[in-house]
Structures are given as structure tokens and as C-alpha cells.
Write a protein that holds these residues in place. Structure first.
Motif, short mmCIF file in Angstrom:
data_model
loop_
_atom_site.label_atom_id
_atom_site.label_comp_id
_atom_site.label_asym_id
_atom_site.label_seq_id
_atom_site.Cartn_x
_atom_site.Cartn_y
_atom_site.Cartn_z
N ASN B 92 -66.19 127.40 30.12
CA ASN B 92 -65.21 126.30 30.49
C ASN B 92 -64.50 126.78 31.78
OD1 ASN B 92 -65.85 124.29 28.58
ND2 ASN B 92 -64.98 125.77 27.06
N ILE B 93 -64.79 127.58 32.63
CA ILE B 93 -64.14 128.04 33.72
C ILE B 93 -64.97 127.46 34.83
CG2 ILE B 93 -63.43 130.03 35.30
CD1 ILE B 93 -63.80 131.34 32.75
N ASN B 94 -64.22 126.66 35.83
CA ASN B 94 -64.68 125.88 36.92
C ASN B 94 -64.92 126.88 38.13
OD1 ASN B 94 -65.56 123.43 35.68
ND2 ASN B 94 -63.31 123.03 35.65
N SER B 95 -63.84 127.29 38.49
CA SER B 95 -63.78 128.38 39.55
C SER B 95 -64.61 129.33 39.77
CB SER B 95 -62.55 128.74 39.76
OG SER B 95 -62.27 129.96 40.62
N PRO B 96 -65.63 129.22 40.83
CA PRO B 96 -66.94 130.49 40.75
C PRO B 96 -66.21 131.76 40.85
CG PRO B 96 -67.21 128.63 42.24
CD PRO B 96 -65.76 128.27 41.70
N ILE B 97 -64.93 131.86 41.36
CA ILE B 97 -64.31 133.12 41.55
C ILE B 97 -63.76 133.71 40.29
CG2 ILE B 97 -62.46 134.42 42.56
CD1 ILE B 97 -62.75 133.02 45.17
N ASP B 98 -62.92 132.83 39.39
CA ASP B 98 -62.76 133.21 38.15
C ASP B 98 -63.84 133.47 37.31
OD1 ASP B 98 -60.02 132.66 38.99
OD2 ASP B 98 -59.61 130.68 37.89
N LYS B 99 -64.67 132.82 37.25
CA LYS B 99 -65.93 133.13 36.72
C LYS B 99 -66.52 134.34 36.98
CE LYS B 99 -69.60 130.07 36.61
NZ LYS B 99 -70.29 128.88 36.73
N LEU B 100 -66.66 135.03 38.19
CA LEU B 100 -67.20 136.18 38.46
C LEU B 100 -66.42 137.06 38.16
CD1 LEU B 100 -69.51 137.55 39.65
CD2 LEU B 100 -68.47 137.57 41.93
N GLU B 101 -65.12 137.05 38.17
CA GLU B 101 -64.13 138.13 37.83
C GLU B 101 -64.23 138.42 36.31
OE1 GLU B 101 -59.91 137.40 39.14
OE2 GLU B 101 -59.55 139.09 38.07
N LYS B 102 -64.10 137.19 35.64
CA LYS B 102 -64.47 137.40 34.07
C LYS B 102 -65.55 138.05 33.61
CE LYS B 102 -63.06 136.39 30.02
NZ LYS B 102 -61.96 136.90 29.45
N THR B 103 -66.69 137.76 34.33
CA THR B 103 -67.98 138.27 34.17
C THR B 103 -68.13 139.87 34.47
OG1 THR B 103 -69.16 136.35 34.50
CG2 THR B 103 -70.48 138.33 35.03
N ILE B 104 -67.50 140.20 35.59
CA ILE B 104 -67.49 141.78 36.06
C ILE B 104 -66.39 142.45 35.12
CG2 ILE B 104 -66.78 143.35 37.70
CD1 ILE B 104 -68.90 141.63 38.60
N LYS B 105 -65.43 141.74 34.37
CA LYS B 105 -64.92 142.36 33.38
C LYS B 105 -65.55 142.74 32.35
CE LYS B 105 -60.45 142.46 31.15
NZ LYS B 105 -59.69 141.47 30.21
N ILE B 106 -66.28 141.77 31.95
CA ILE B 106 -67.37 141.94 30.55
C ILE B 106 -68.20 143.07 30.76
CG2 ILE B 106 -69.05 140.73 29.25
CD1 ILE B 106 -67.35 138.21 29.33
N LEU B 107 -68.66 143.33 32.03
CA LEU B 107 -69.73 144.00 32.26
C LEU B 107 -69.30 145.31 32.45
CD1 LEU B 107 -72.23 142.24 34.87
CD2 LEU B 107 -72.51 142.59 32.64
N THR B 108 -67.95 145.73 32.62
CA THR B 108 -67.48 146.99 33.10
C THR B 108 -66.33 147.33 31.91
OG1 THR B 108 -65.67 145.93 34.38
CG2 THR B 108 -67.83 146.56 35.35
#
Lengths: 222, 222
Positions: B92-108
Motif C-alpha cells: 500500500n505504499i505509493n511513493s516509489p522512493i518509500d517503496k524502494l527504501e522499504k525493499t532495501i531494508k527487507i533485503l539487508t
DNA sequence: GCAAATATAATAGTATTACTATCAATAATG
DNA sequence: CATTATTGATAGTAATACTATTATATTTGC
């Protein structure tokens, strides 16, 4: 590189008898570089190496405790050789930025043959580093082997380059993390380019890997 | 994560009989995750696993062709599970930047237990990914196995995140290279932190790894 | 130049690994 | 309850990763 006759020193803990001290030793090193490339490390055995170089496996065991320590010997030699190249290539450069740029290039570019070390094929050895070197420290014995100094030549390269980073930006908090990421990353990307192209963006002709990691480093430390 | 009862699907080429279809299958998976952690992949054998779970090795061979394909099965499960987490966390995140940030967090970030998959210990499995997963594709059979789709779940994660990168900066030339560098890098750094601290900059308490790679990504694509 | 020391070759042997094969016992299913 | 599928029990095999022993060269020190 030039035709200097230099010897790369490898820590004596890595061998039982110095392979650089005899003709058989040279054949073991040269033969193992070829054979590990050909078969892959898992399939490679001292028996097969013995057959290749015309000596019994028991003779090879007098030089190396196991194929694992032989692989560590090879990687250790490689990183000492890289360090020597690094020192050589940056010797008369004053600008810390130029120095680091040149260094990143050396760490990420394809390796060329170096005639200074007659019996070692550096191009094939680099392929081994790319394909097999992760196996060197991903074992249950890392801690033990690290304590014995088995990985010091690699750590020394990382340390040297980290110091260059700090010269440019003394407040940068993660120099070792950055440099080990670059070194491991470049090797991984070269491997991916050949075997898992979906994981990279390497085009024929262009050397994107050098460019990518050079950019990455300078943007990271700015 | 929540208590949904979801099944992670793993490509059928990776097993002879689906371990998710029987109790013995579950014991094989759960037991292997523990035992690989305990012994390391090289020392781990189906014989030892059989002893641990009270079944003969011949029964295990009915599920998996070899310990190598079992390891690929485990990593494949892991990456499918990560992808599911990724989708879930960015839904439910719309901002692409927030989305990528959240994603990098999960990956690392370090992995937490997920009760949705009862017989799999994700924390231990992540340790296997960190320590052993490079062995999955660093073999002479990569090309073969890649063609058979053995690594598709990992490639799919890289692809998904690369697309997020392109959403932010459509002109960025190296998305796959960046993301695979981050994923492999984060795992490597976690390993270094434990076994070769000279190669990283991890301090107790702080999670530098997440911060370092988040910065790296956003600086690289800017 | 020769004895003594050292390095290598030749050969054999062992526990373990990574499987494959066979057949009996048990459990699931229609 | 008969059939089919699954698991257990057991045996066997070629290859691996070594260790050990003795014989044969080769080097070296005097």
C-alpha cells in the motif's frame, strides 16, 4: 607488466613445503591452476593433479595438507600479486582521487598476463578467484584459519584501499564495507555476466563493471 | 509476520517428491536446515540427516537427488519467501522512493521468525543463505542448472527490485548490477561481521549494513 | 668423489562419501 | 479389504581424501 623477477611471498602456514622452492612445486601450482579451471574445485583432486603432472598424489601431499589449503595458497598469492600491482600502479600519482580511481580500476578490470611470474598464469588464476574463491572462507573452519593468518593478504588489500578512501574523506564511516563490497561485487558480476546474465547489465564490448563500481565508490564517499 | 497459512511454491524440478507433501518431507527440510547450520554444507551428509530424523538415507534420496539440489531447494524457498515479504510490505505504499527504501531494508536486515511456515525456521535458513548460498551457483553445472530454472526465484527478486529502481530513474543503466551487488553484499557483510571483521565496519548495536546499502542505492541512482 | 641427507616415486591401505538396488513392512485410498 | 504408494532395513559400489611404507633418485656437505 614488466619483466621484473620478483617473488610473491606467501605465508608459510599455507604449505608444508614451499612450492616455490622446487620444480615439482612449480608443476603443482601451474597444474592445479589449469586443472581447477578445467574441472571446478569440487571435482578437482590431488589424484587427478598427480596424473596430469606425472607425479603421485603422495608427493603433492608433501607440499599441501589438502586441496583446500592449496586453494587458499592460490588466492593468497593472487591478492599479494594484486597488492604489488596496486603499489606499482599508484607509485607516482599524487592526487588521492586519481590514485583511488586507478586502484578501483585494477580491482575491477579483467586481469592480464604478467610475465614476471613465469609458471603462474594470472588470467586463469583470476578465473579461479572469480569462480572458487568464495569457497575459501565459507567453511566451518574460517575462524580458526583466520586466526592462523590464512586470509591476511586479502585483508591487507582491503585495508590499503580503505586507507585511500579515508585520505579523500576522513569522515567516511564504512571504508572496509565499501571496498570489500566492490571487490567481491566485481568478481560476482563477472561471474554473472558469463553464467547468470539476468543478474547483471554487462554488454559485449563495453566494460560496464569498471564504470559501475568507480561511480559507486565516488558517489558513496562524496 | 502474520499467521496466514500460505504455501511457498518451489519449482518441481528441484525435487523428486515434494517435501511439502508428507511428514517425512517436513522432517527432511526442518532437519536439514538445522544440520547444515550445525555442520556446514561440506560436512553435512544424507546419512547424518537420516540419523538425526530417524529415517534411512535411502528415504531422503527419494525426495532429493543430492544434497546439492536440496540446498538449491532451500535457497529457492527462501527467495520466494523474501519476494512474498516484499510484495506484502510494499503493497500500500505509493511513493516509489518509500517503496524502494522499504525493499532495501527487507533485503539487508536480519531475518525474523515467520510463524506462517511452521516447519521452517527462517532465521536459521537465513544463516544458511549467508554462509552457503554462494555454493549453489558456483559449480561447473551452473549453466545447465540455470537453464532448468533452478535459480529463477532469486532472479525474480532481483528483477522485481530492479523494476522499482527504474521506476525512480528510468535512465539508470545498471539496475540488476546494483541490486545483485546489494543483496550479495549485505549477506557477505553479515558473514564478515561474524568471521572476518577486518573486512567490514559493523558495530554492535547499530545496524550499519542497512544504512550503508540504503545510502549506496539512493546515491547510485540519483 | 663419496657418504649422508633429502626429495620423490611406487605402491598399498583405510574410513568415509555419495550414491544405487532390493525387498520387506506399513500406511493410505478407492 | 485389496491394491497401491510410501517408508524402512539392509547391502553394495566406485570414488574421495587422505596416511603409511619402502624403494629409488638427487642433492649437499666434507
Amino acid at each position: 607488466m614488466k619483466n621484473l623477477q620478483i617473488h610473491i611471498k606467501v605465508s608459510p602456514e599455507l604449505y608444508l613445503k614451499n612450492p616455490d622452492s622446487s620444480e615439482l612445486g612449480h608443476r603443482i601450482i601451474a597444474g592445479s591452476i589449469e586443472l581447477i579451471n578445467e574441472l571446478g574445485f569440487e571435482v578437482f583432486t590431488f589424484k587427478k593433479l598427480g596424473d596430469k603432472i606425472g607425479s603421485p598424489e603422495s608427493s603433492i601431499y608433501r607440499y599441501f595438507e589438502s586441496k583446500h589449503t592449496l586453494l587458499i595458497y592460490l588466492t593468497s598469492w593472487f591478492w599479494s600479486w594484486v597488492e604489488y600491482q596496486l603499489v606499482f600502479a599508484t607509485a607516482n600519482i599524487n592526487s588521492p582521487i586519481d590514485k583511488l580511481e586507478k586502484t578501483i580500476k585494477i580491482l575491477t578490470q579483467p586481469v592480464e598476463v604478467d610475465k614476471s611470474f613465469s609458471y603462474i598464469n594470472e588470467v586463469l588464476l583470476h578465473k579461479i578467484i572469480i569462480t572458487e574463491s568464495v569457497k575459501v572462507y565459507h567453511t566451518k573452519d574460517v575462524d580458526d584459519e583466520n586466526e592462523k593468518g590464512y586470509f591476511s593478504s586479502y585483508k591487507q588489500v582491503v585495508q590499503r584501499v580503505s586507507d585511500m578512501v579515508l585520505e579523500i574523506n576522513p569522515t567516511f564511516k564504512f571504508p572496509q564495507m565499501l571496498i570489500s563490497t566492490v571487490i567481491e561485487g566485481a568478481n560476482h558480476q563477472r561471474y554473472f555476466a558469463q553464467h547468470l546474465p539476468a543478474l547483471t547489465n554487462v554488454e559485449k564490448g563495453k566494460d560496464n563493471i569498471i564504470k559501475f563500481y568507480t561511480d559507486l565508490v565516488f558517489k558513496a564517499i562524496k
